[in-house]
Design a protein around this motif. Sequence first.
Motif, PDB file in Angstrom:
ATOM      1  N   HIS A 284       0.708  -1.167   0.028  1.00 14.57           N
ATOM      2  CA  HIS A 284      -0.110  -0.022   0.118  1.00 14.57           C
ATOM      3  C   HIS A 284       0.904   1.257  -0.297  1.00 14.57           C
ATOM      4  CE1 HIS A 284      -2.418   3.084   1.874  1.00 14.57           C
ATOM      5  NE2 HIS A 284      -3.429   2.653   1.276  1.00 14.57           N
ATOM      6  N   GLU A 285       1.939   1.337   1.020  1.00 13.41           N
ATOM      7  CA  GLU A 285       2.988   2.375   0.741  1.00 13.41           C
ATOM      8  C   GLU A 285       3.431   2.624  -0.556  1.00 13.41           C
ATOM      9  OE1 GLU A 285       5.406   1.561   3.977  1.00 13.41           O
ATOM     10  OE2 GLU A 285       4.027   2.076   5.629  1.00 13.41           O
ATOM     11  N   LEU A 286       3.655   1.553  -1.249  1.00 12.71           N
ATOM     12  CA  LEU A 286       4.379   1.671  -2.533  1.00 12.71           C
ATOM     13  C   LEU A 286       3.404   2.108  -3.494  1.00 12.71           C
ATOM     14  CD1 LEU A 286       6.444  -1.720  -2.872  1.00 12.71           C
ATOM     15  CD2 LEU A 286       7.549   0.815  -2.558  1.00 12.71           C
ATOM     16  N   GLY A 287       2.070   2.432  -3.136  1.00 10.21           N
ATOM     17  CA  GLY A 287       1.153   2.826  -4.228  1.00 10.21           C
ATOM     18  C   GLY A 287       0.138   1.693  -4.645  1.00 10.21           C
ATOM     19  N   HIS A 288       0.379   0.638  -4.317  1.00 11.00           N
ATOM     20  CA  HIS A 288      -0.864  -0.340  -4.876  1.00 11.00           C
ATOM     21  C   HIS A 288      -1.988  -0.322  -4.255  1.00 11.00           C
ATOM     22  CE1 HIS A 288       2.505  -2.450  -7.067  1.00 11.00           C
ATOM     23  NE2 HIS A 288       3.444  -2.291  -6.049  1.00 11.00           N
ATOM     24  N   ARG A 289      -3.043  -0.456  -5.087  1.00  9.37           N
ATOM     25  CA  ARG A 289      -4.389  -0.486  -4.628  1.00  9.37           C
ATOM     26  C   ARG A 289      -5.262  -1.705  -4.987  1.00  9.37           C
ATOM     27  NH1 ARG A 289      -1.944   2.607  -2.195  1.00  9.37           N
ATOM     28  NH2 ARG A 289      -2.093   4.700  -1.976  1.00  9.37           N
ATOM     29  N   THR A 290      -4.673  -2.615  -5.817  1.00 14.84           N
ATOM     30  CA  THR A 290      -5.463  -3.499  -6.064  1.00 14.84           C
ATOM     31  C   THR A 290      -4.346  -4.805  -5.921  1.00 14.84           C
ATOM     32  OG1 THR A 290      -6.968  -2.836  -7.927  1.00 14.84           O
ATOM     33  CG2 THR A 290      -6.896  -5.011  -7.787  1.00 14.84           C
ATOM     34  N   ILE A 291      -4.620  -5.405  -4.686  1.00 12.07           N
ATOM     35  CA  ILE A 291      -3.579  -6.457  -4.402  1.00 12.07           C
ATOM     36  C   ILE A 291      -4.318  -7.813  -4.197  1.00 12.07           C
ATOM     37  CG2 ILE A 291      -2.055  -6.983  -2.332  1.00 12.07           C
ATOM     38  CD1 ILE A 291      -1.964  -3.947  -1.618  1.00 12.07           C
ATOM     39  N   ALA A 292      -3.563  -8.858  -4.534  1.00 12.69           N
ATOM     40  CA  ALA A 292      -4.254 -10.064  -4.358  1.00 12.69           C
ATOM     41  C   ALA A 292      -3.465 -10.925  -3.242  1.00 12.69           C
ATOM     42  CB  ALA A 292      -4.111 -10.988  -5.758  1.00 12.69           C
TER      43      ALA A 292
ATOM     44  N   PRO B 283      -8.446 -10.202  -3.943  1.00 20.66           N
ATOM     45  CA  PRO B 283      -8.628 -11.552  -4.996  1.00 20.66           C
ATOM     46  C   PRO B 283      -7.525 -12.566  -4.274  1.00 20.66           C
ATOM     47  CG  PRO B 283      -8.277  -9.554  -6.366  1.00 20.66           C
ATOM     48  CD  PRO B 283      -8.034  -9.020  -4.938  1.00 20.66           C
ATOM     49  N   SER B 284      -8.218 -13.533  -4.131  1.00 24.58           N
ATOM     50  CA  SER B 284      -7.567 -14.966  -3.432  1.00 24.58           C
ATOM     51  C   SER B 284      -7.619 -15.839  -4.087  1.00 24.58           C
ATOM     52  CB  SER B 284      -7.826 -14.894  -1.923  1.00 24.58           C
ATOM     53  OG  SER B 284      -7.162 -15.847  -1.118  1.00 24.58           O
ATOM     54  N   ARG B 285      -6.328 -16.810  -4.065  1.00 17.94           N
ATOM     55  CA  ARG B 285      -6.266 -18.228  -4.710  1.00 17.94           C
ATOM     56  C   ARG B 285      -5.294 -18.910  -4.109  1.00 17.94           C
ATOM     57  NH1 ARG B 285      -6.263 -19.193 -11.241  1.00 17.94           N
ATOM     58  NH2 ARG B 285      -8.144 -17.943 -10.694  1.00 17.94           N
ATOM     59  N   ASP B 286      -5.627 -20.231  -3.827  1.00 19.59           N
ATOM     60  CA  ASP B 286      -4.525 -21.196  -3.191  1.00 19.59           C
ATOM     61  C   ASP B 286      -3.735 -21.675  -4.287  1.00 19.59           C
ATOM     62  OD1 ASP B 286      -5.150 -20.379  -0.779  1.00 19.59           O
ATOM     63  OD2 ASP B 286      -6.368 -22.183  -0.262  1.00 19.59           O
TER      64      ASP B 286
ATOM     65  N   ASP C 264      -6.200  -9.509 -15.262  1.00 19.01           N
ATOM     66  CA  ASP C 264      -7.431  -9.325 -16.123  1.00 19.01           C
ATOM     67  C   ASP C 264      -8.277  -8.187 -14.893  1.00 19.01           C
ATOM     68  OD1 ASP C 264      -6.713 -10.476 -18.160  1.00 19.01           O
ATOM     69  OD2 ASP C 264      -7.974 -12.312 -17.733  1.00 19.01           O
ATOM     70  N   ALA C 265      -8.157  -8.528 -13.881  1.00 23.56           N
ATOM     71  CA  ALA C 265      -8.764  -7.878 -12.742  1.00 23.56           C
ATOM     72  C   ALA C 265      -7.957  -6.693 -12.278  1.00 23.56           C
ATOM     73  CB  ALA C 265      -9.191  -8.857 -11.376  1.00 23.56           C
ATOM     74  N   GLY C 266      -7.140  -6.339 -12.756  1.00 19.62           N
ATOM     75  CA  GLY C 266      -6.268  -5.007 -12.561  1.00 19.62           C
ATOM     76  C   GLY C 266      -5.270  -5.272 -11.089  1.00 19.62           C
ATOM     77  N   VAL C 267      -4.957  -6.503 -11.017  1.00 22.76           N
ATOM     78  CA  VAL C 267      -3.920  -6.677  -9.826  1.00 22.76           C
ATOM     79  C   VAL C 267      -2.621  -6.013 -10.106  1.00 22.76           C
ATOM     80  CG1 VAL C 267      -2.912  -8.289  -8.312  1.00 22.76           C
ATOM     81  CG2 VAL C 267      -5.375  -8.362  -8.787  1.00 22.76           C
ATOM     82  N   THR C 268      -1.820  -5.281  -9.480  1.00 22.77           N
ATOM     83  CA  THR C 268      -0.486  -4.889  -9.724  1.00 22.77           C
ATOM     84  C   THR C 268       0.276  -5.584  -8.540  1.00 22.77           C
ATOM     85  OG1 THR C 268      -0.900  -2.998  -8.189  1.00 22.77           O
ATOM     86  CG2 THR C 268      -1.553  -2.702 -10.644  1.00 22.77           C
ATOM     87  N   ALA C 269      -0.063  -6.092  -7.527  1.00 18.65           N
ATOM     88  CA  ALA C 269       0.778  -6.999  -6.590  1.00 18.65           C
ATOM     89  C   ALA C 269       0.240  -7.894  -5.905  1.00 18.65           C
ATOM     90  CB  ALA C 269       1.073  -5.600  -5.399  1.00 18.65           C
ATOM     91  N   VAL C 270       1.169  -8.786  -5.333  1.00 17.39           N
ATOM     92  CA  VAL C 270       0.521 -10.005  -4.716  1.00 17.39           C
ATOM     93  C   VAL C 270       1.300 -10.187  -3.495  1.00 17.39           C
ATOM     94  CG1 VAL C 270       0.330 -12.456  -4.827  1.00 17.39           C
ATOM     95  CG2 VAL C 270       0.315 -11.271  -7.037  1.00 17.39           C
TER      96      VAL C 270
END
Length: 331
Positions: free
Chosen positions: A173-181, A214-217, A234-240
Amino acid sequence: MPSGRSAHRVTAADVARSLGISRATVGFVLNDTPGQTISEATKQRVFAEAKRLGYRPHSAARTLRSGRSRIVLLVLPDWPLDFNLRRNLEEASLAFDEAGYALVTYTPHPTGQARPLWETLQPDVVVSLTPFAPGQVEAIREAGVKSLIPDPDHPIADEYPEEGPILQIRHLHELGHRTIAFAGSADPRVADLVALRRERAENTAAGLGLGALPSRDLELTDESAAAAIRDWRDAGVTAVAAYNDDIAAILVGAALRMGLDIPRDLSVIGHDDTPLAAIMEPRLSTVNVDTPGLGRYLASLALSAVEQVEPPVAGPELQVTMVHRASTAAP
Protein backbone atom coordinates in the motif's frame (compact mmCIF):
# COMPACT_ATOMS: atom_id res chain seq x y z
CA MET A 1 29.10 -62.56 17.26
CA PRO A 2 28.74 -60.20 20.25
CA SER A 3 29.93 -61.57 23.57
CA GLY A 4 27.64 -62.12 26.51
CA ARG A 5 29.31 -59.28 28.41
CA SER A 6 28.72 -56.71 25.65
CA ALA A 7 25.01 -57.44 25.78
CA HIS A 8 24.89 -57.10 29.59
CA ARG A 9 23.75 -53.77 30.98
CA VAL A 10 26.26 -52.59 33.57
CA THR A 11 24.58 -51.97 36.91
CA ALA A 12 25.60 -50.39 40.18
CA ALA A 13 26.01 -53.94 41.53
CA ASP A 14 28.65 -54.62 38.84
CA VAL A 15 30.55 -51.50 39.90
CA ALA A 16 30.37 -52.54 43.55
CA ARG A 17 31.54 -56.09 42.76
CA SER A 18 34.47 -54.81 40.70
CA LEU A 19 35.63 -52.49 43.49
CA GLY A 20 34.90 -54.90 46.32
CA ILE A 21 32.67 -52.46 48.18
CA SER A 22 29.01 -52.54 49.11
CA ARG A 23 26.21 -52.00 46.61
CA ALA A 24 24.73 -49.41 48.97
CA THR A 25 27.91 -47.33 48.92
CA VAL A 26 28.00 -47.32 45.13
CA GLY A 27 24.30 -46.42 45.00
CA PHE A 28 24.80 -43.52 47.42
CA VAL A 29 27.67 -42.16 45.29
CA LEU A 30 26.03 -42.55 41.87
CA ASN A 31 22.73 -41.12 43.10
CA ASP A 32 24.46 -38.29 44.99
CA THR A 33 22.45 -39.24 48.07
CA PRO A 34 22.66 -36.48 50.70
CA GLY A 35 23.63 -37.08 54.32
CA GLN A 36 26.29 -39.74 53.63
CA THR A 37 29.86 -39.74 55.02
CA ILE A 38 31.68 -41.31 52.08
CA SER A 39 35.24 -40.13 51.52
CA GLU A 40 36.12 -38.16 48.42
CA ALA A 41 38.66 -40.82 47.46
CA THR A 42 35.97 -43.53 47.48
CA LYS A 43 33.65 -41.35 45.43
CA GLN A 44 36.32 -40.82 42.79
CA ARG A 45 37.05 -44.58 42.68
CA VAL A 46 33.33 -45.28 42.13
CA PHE A 47 33.00 -42.67 39.38
CA ALA A 48 36.14 -43.88 37.61
CA GLU A 49 35.10 -47.54 37.73
CA ALA A 50 31.56 -46.72 36.59
CA LYS A 51 32.99 -44.88 33.61
CA ARG A 52 35.44 -47.70 32.82
CA LEU A 53 32.70 -50.32 32.89
CA GLY A 54 30.31 -48.20 30.82
CA TYR A 55 27.69 -47.76 33.56
CA ARG A 56 24.64 -45.68 32.61
CA PRO A 57 21.78 -45.05 35.06
CA HIS A 58 18.50 -46.76 34.23
CA SER A 59 16.14 -44.09 32.91
CA ALA A 60 12.99 -45.47 34.54
CA ALA A 61 14.66 -45.81 37.93
CA ARG A 62 16.13 -42.34 37.62
CA THR A 63 12.69 -40.93 36.82
CA LEU A 64 11.20 -42.61 39.89
CA ARG A 65 13.92 -41.19 42.13
CA SER A 66 13.88 -37.63 40.80
CA GLY A 67 10.27 -37.38 39.70
CA ARG A 68 11.48 -36.19 36.29
CA SER A 69 12.30 -37.90 33.02
CA ARG A 70 14.05 -34.78 31.65
CA ILE A 71 12.19 -35.37 28.39
CA VAL A 72 10.23 -32.69 26.54
CA LEU A 73 7.65 -33.99 24.07
CA LEU A 74 6.87 -31.61 21.22
CA VAL A 75 3.61 -32.39 19.41
CA LEU A 76 3.96 -31.27 15.79
CA PRO A 77 1.09 -30.62 13.42
CA ASP A 78 1.28 -32.44 10.11
CA TRP A 79 3.09 -29.53 8.44
CA PRO A 80 5.74 -29.75 5.73
CA LEU A 81 9.16 -29.71 7.41
CA ASP A 82 10.33 -26.55 5.67
CA PHE A 83 13.46 -24.49 6.31
CA ASN A 84 12.04 -22.28 9.05
CA LEU A 85 10.41 -25.12 10.96
CA ARG A 86 13.68 -27.07 10.89
CA ARG A 87 15.59 -24.06 12.24
CA ASN A 88 12.97 -23.58 14.96
CA LEU A 89 13.27 -27.20 16.06
CA GLU A 90 17.07 -27.20 15.92
CA GLU A 91 17.32 -24.13 18.13
CA ALA A 92 14.73 -25.42 20.60
CA SER A 93 16.52 -28.78 20.77
CA LEU A 94 19.83 -27.04 21.49
CA ALA A 95 18.26 -24.91 24.24
CA PHE A 96 16.74 -27.98 25.89
CA ASP A 97 20.04 -29.85 25.66
CA GLU A 98 21.86 -26.97 27.34
CA ALA A 99 19.36 -27.24 30.19
CA GLY A 100 19.83 -31.02 30.46
CA TYR A 101 16.63 -32.06 28.69
CA ALA A 102 16.06 -34.16 25.58
CA LEU A 103 13.56 -32.99 22.95
CA VAL A 104 11.40 -35.63 21.29
CA THR A 105 9.02 -34.72 18.46
CA TYR A 106 5.78 -36.53 17.73
CA THR A 107 3.18 -36.05 15.00
CA PRO A 108 -0.22 -37.63 15.72
CA HIS A 109 -1.98 -38.93 12.61
CA PRO A 110 -5.73 -39.18 11.92
CA THR A 111 -5.63 -43.00 11.96
CA GLY A 112 -4.51 -42.92 15.59
CA GLN A 113 -3.23 -46.52 15.57
CA ALA A 114 0.09 -45.84 17.32
CA ARG A 115 0.19 -45.45 21.07
CA PRO A 116 0.73 -41.74 21.91
CA LEU A 117 4.26 -41.00 23.05
CA TRP A 118 3.05 -39.11 26.11
CA GLU A 119 1.90 -42.50 27.44
CA THR A 120 5.25 -44.23 26.94
CA LEU A 121 7.91 -41.56 27.50
CA GLN A 122 6.66 -40.01 30.76
CA PRO A 123 7.68 -36.54 29.56
CA ASP A 124 8.03 -33.69 32.04
CA VAL A 125 6.10 -31.39 29.71
CA VAL A 126 4.15 -31.72 26.47
CA VAL A 127 4.43 -28.77 24.09
CA SER A 128 2.34 -28.12 20.99
CA LEU A 129 2.97 -25.59 18.21
CA THR A 130 -0.79 -25.31 17.69
CA PRO A 131 -3.76 -25.55 20.10
CA PHE A 132 -4.22 -29.10 21.36
CA ALA A 133 -6.79 -31.13 19.43
CA PRO A 134 -10.09 -32.04 21.15
CA GLY A 135 -9.51 -34.75 23.72
CA GLN A 136 -5.71 -34.44 23.73
CA VAL A 137 -5.47 -32.40 26.94
CA GLU A 138 -7.51 -34.97 28.86
CA ALA A 139 -5.52 -37.88 27.41
CA ILE A 140 -2.18 -36.25 28.23
CA ARG A 141 -3.21 -35.51 31.81
CA GLU A 142 -4.55 -39.03 32.27
CA ALA A 143 -1.04 -40.25 31.33
CA GLY A 144 0.32 -38.34 34.34
CA VAL A 145 1.76 -35.30 32.55
CA LYS A 146 1.18 -32.17 34.62
CA SER A 147 2.71 -29.44 32.43
CA LEU A 148 1.33 -28.49 29.02
CA ILE A 149 2.32 -25.66 26.68
CA PRO A 150 0.09 -23.90 25.73
CA ASP A 151 -1.48 -24.24 29.16
CA PRO A 152 -5.24 -24.70 28.67
CA ASP A 153 -5.83 -23.48 32.25
CA HIS A 154 -3.86 -20.26 31.73
CA PRO A 155 -4.21 -19.31 28.06
CA ILE A 156 -2.15 -16.47 26.67
CA ALA A 157 -4.06 -14.61 24.00
CA ASP A 158 -2.36 -14.59 20.59
CA GLU A 159 0.93 -15.98 21.90
CA TYR A 160 2.38 -16.20 18.40
CA PRO A 161 0.77 -13.30 16.54
CA GLU A 162 0.67 -13.48 12.75
CA GLU A 163 1.88 -9.96 12.01
CA GLY A 164 3.57 -10.82 8.71
CA PRO A 165 0.52 -10.34 6.45
CA ILE A 166 -0.06 -6.95 8.04
CA LEU A 167 3.45 -5.86 7.05
CA GLN A 168 3.01 -7.29 3.55
CA ILE A 169 -0.18 -5.34 2.79
CA ARG A 170 1.07 -2.13 4.39
CA HIS A 171 4.30 -2.32 2.41
CA LEU A 172 2.48 -2.74 -0.91
CA HIS A 173 0.00 0.00 0.00
CA GLU A 174 2.82 2.42 0.85
CA LEU A 175 4.35 1.75 -2.57
CA GLY A 176 1.08 2.86 -4.16
CA HIS A 177 -0.66 -0.44 -4.94
CA ARG A 178 -4.43 -0.37 -4.59
CA THR A 179 -5.46 -3.71 -6.12
CA ILE A 180 -3.60 -6.43 -4.26
CA ALA A 181 -4.11 -10.21 -4.38
CA PHE A 182 -3.33 -12.86 -1.78
CA ALA A 183 -1.71 -16.13 -2.88
CA GLY A 184 -2.10 -19.03 -0.46
CA SER A 185 -0.86 -22.60 -0.57
CA ALA A 186 -3.08 -25.47 -1.75
CA ASP A 187 -1.26 -27.89 0.58
CA PRO A 188 -4.06 -29.12 2.88
CA ARG A 189 -1.60 -29.61 5.76
CA VAL A 190 -1.20 -25.85 6.18
CA ALA A 191 -4.79 -24.87 5.42
CA ASP A 192 -5.38 -23.41 8.90
CA LEU A 193 -2.24 -21.27 8.79
CA VAL A 194 -3.04 -20.09 5.24
CA ALA A 195 -6.53 -19.13 6.37
CA LEU A 196 -5.13 -17.17 9.33
CA ARG A 197 -2.66 -15.23 7.17
CA ARG A 198 -5.34 -14.56 4.56
CA GLU A 199 -7.66 -13.21 7.25
CA ARG A 200 -4.94 -10.90 8.61
CA ALA A 201 -4.20 -9.63 5.09
CA GLU A 202 -7.87 -9.01 4.35
CA ASN A 203 -8.44 -7.18 7.63
CA THR A 204 -5.41 -4.97 7.00
CA ALA A 205 -6.58 -4.18 3.48
CA ALA A 206 -10.03 -3.25 4.77
CA GLY A 207 -8.47 -0.97 7.38
CA LEU A 208 -6.53 0.81 4.64
CA GLY A 209 -9.67 1.35 2.58
CA LEU A 210 -8.74 -1.18 -0.08
CA GLY A 211 -11.27 -3.44 -1.72
CA ALA A 212 -11.58 -7.17 -1.16
CA LEU A 213 -8.37 -9.04 -1.94
CA PRO A 214 -8.63 -11.45 -4.86
CA SER A 215 -7.37 -14.72 -3.40
CA ARG A 216 -6.33 -18.15 -4.66
CA ASP A 217 -4.51 -21.13 -3.20
CA LEU A 218 -1.74 -22.30 -5.51
CA GLU A 219 0.01 -25.56 -6.20
CA LEU A 220 3.79 -25.31 -6.53
CA THR A 221 3.55 -25.59 -10.32
CA ASP A 222 4.07 -23.15 -13.16
CA GLU A 223 0.58 -23.87 -14.51
CA SER A 224 -1.16 -23.03 -11.23
CA ALA A 225 0.79 -19.78 -10.81
CA ALA A 226 0.36 -18.69 -14.45
CA ALA A 227 -3.42 -19.23 -14.35
CA ALA A 228 -3.70 -17.10 -11.21
CA ILE A 229 -1.54 -14.35 -12.70
CA ARG A 230 -3.66 -14.19 -15.86
CA ASP A 231 -6.87 -13.86 -13.85
CA TRP A 232 -5.41 -11.31 -11.49
CA ARG A 233 -3.98 -9.21 -14.32
CA ASP A 234 -7.43 -9.16 -15.96
CA ALA A 235 -8.82 -7.90 -12.64
CA GLY A 236 -6.27 -5.08 -12.47
CA VAL A 237 -4.06 -6.60 -9.77
CA THR A 238 -0.64 -4.94 -9.56
CA ALA A 239 0.81 -6.72 -6.51
CA VAL A 240 0.58 -10.08 -4.73
CA ALA A 241 1.15 -10.93 -1.08
CA ALA A 242 2.16 -14.60 -0.88
CA TYR A 243 1.67 -17.05 1.99
CA ASN A 244 5.38 -17.88 2.01
CA ASP A 245 8.56 -17.52 -0.03
CA ASP A 246 7.95 -20.74 -1.98
CA ILE A 247 4.59 -19.47 -3.26
CA ALA A 248 6.15 -16.08 -4.03
CA ALA A 249 9.01 -17.72 -5.95
CA ILE A 250 6.69 -19.81 -8.13
CA LEU A 251 4.71 -16.65 -8.95
CA VAL A 252 7.83 -14.70 -9.88
CA GLY A 253 9.09 -17.53 -12.09
CA ALA A 254 5.75 -17.91 -13.88
CA ALA A 255 5.45 -14.15 -14.40
CA LEU A 256 8.91 -13.90 -15.93
CA ARG A 257 8.19 -16.81 -18.28
CA MET A 258 4.99 -15.00 -19.33
CA GLY A 259 7.10 -12.01 -20.37
CA LEU A 260 6.15 -9.79 -17.42
CA ASP A 261 8.59 -7.53 -15.67
CA ILE A 262 9.00 -7.99 -11.92
CA PRO A 263 8.31 -5.61 -10.23
CA ARG A 264 7.26 -3.09 -12.92
CA ASP A 265 4.30 -5.16 -14.14
CA LEU A 266 3.69 -7.12 -10.94
CA SER A 267 5.12 -6.77 -7.44
CA VAL A 268 5.41 -9.94 -5.35
CA ILE A 269 6.21 -10.21 -1.64
CA GLY A 270 6.89 -13.43 0.25
CA HIS A 271 6.95 -14.45 3.89
CA ASP A 272 9.62 -16.13 6.10
CA ASP A 273 12.85 -14.74 4.59
CA THR A 274 14.26 -18.15 3.68
CA PRO A 275 17.64 -18.39 1.88
CA LEU A 276 15.72 -18.69 -1.40
CA ALA A 277 14.48 -15.11 -1.04
CA ALA A 278 17.99 -13.66 -1.00
CA ILE A 279 19.48 -15.70 -3.88
CA MET A 280 16.73 -15.75 -6.52
CA GLU A 281 16.57 -13.08 -9.20
CA PRO A 282 15.02 -10.63 -8.72
CA ARG A 283 15.68 -10.93 -5.02
CA LEU A 284 12.47 -11.36 -3.10
CA SER A 285 10.92 -8.84 -0.76
CA THR A 286 9.67 -10.77 2.24
CA VAL A 287 8.90 -10.80 5.96
CA ASN A 288 11.67 -11.91 8.29
CA VAL A 289 10.72 -14.23 11.15
CA ASP A 290 13.24 -14.89 13.93
CA THR A 291 12.82 -18.66 13.90
CA PRO A 292 15.91 -19.39 16.05
CA GLY A 293 14.62 -16.88 18.61
CA LEU A 294 11.17 -18.47 18.50
CA GLY A 295 12.73 -21.87 19.12
CA ARG A 296 14.54 -20.62 22.22
CA TYR A 297 11.45 -18.79 23.46
CA LEU A 298 9.43 -21.99 23.12
CA ALA A 299 12.11 -23.86 25.08
CA SER A 300 12.06 -21.19 27.80
CA LEU A 301 8.28 -21.48 28.11
CA ALA A 302 8.49 -25.25 28.51
CA LEU A 303 11.38 -25.13 30.98
CA SER A 304 9.62 -22.50 33.09
CA ALA A 305 6.63 -24.85 33.40
CA VAL A 306 8.83 -27.79 34.43
CA GLU A 307 10.99 -25.80 36.85
CA GLN A 308 7.93 -23.92 38.17
CA VAL A 309 9.41 -20.47 37.66
CA GLU A 310 8.04 -17.33 36.06
CA PRO A 311 7.56 -17.74 32.29
CA PRO A 312 9.80 -15.66 30.03
CA VAL A 313 8.66 -12.27 28.84
CA ALA A 314 8.15 -12.17 25.09
CA GLY A 315 10.83 -10.06 23.45
CA PRO A 316 12.17 -9.30 19.97
CA GLU A 317 12.03 -12.98 19.01
CA LEU A 318 8.25 -12.68 18.53
CA GLN A 319 8.55 -9.65 16.28
CA VAL A 320 8.61 -9.79 12.50
CA THR A 321 10.30 -7.28 10.22
CA MET A 322 9.85 -6.18 6.64
CA VAL A 323 12.71 -6.92 4.19
CA HIS A 324 12.43 -4.76 1.05
CA ARG A 325 14.25 -6.18 -1.94
CA ALA A 326 13.90 -6.03 -5.72
CA SER A 327 10.58 -7.86 -6.26
CA THR A 328 8.39 -4.97 -5.06
CA ALA A 329 8.22 -1.40 -6.32
CA ALA A 330 5.67 1.30 -7.15
CA PRO A 331 3.14 0.22 -9.81
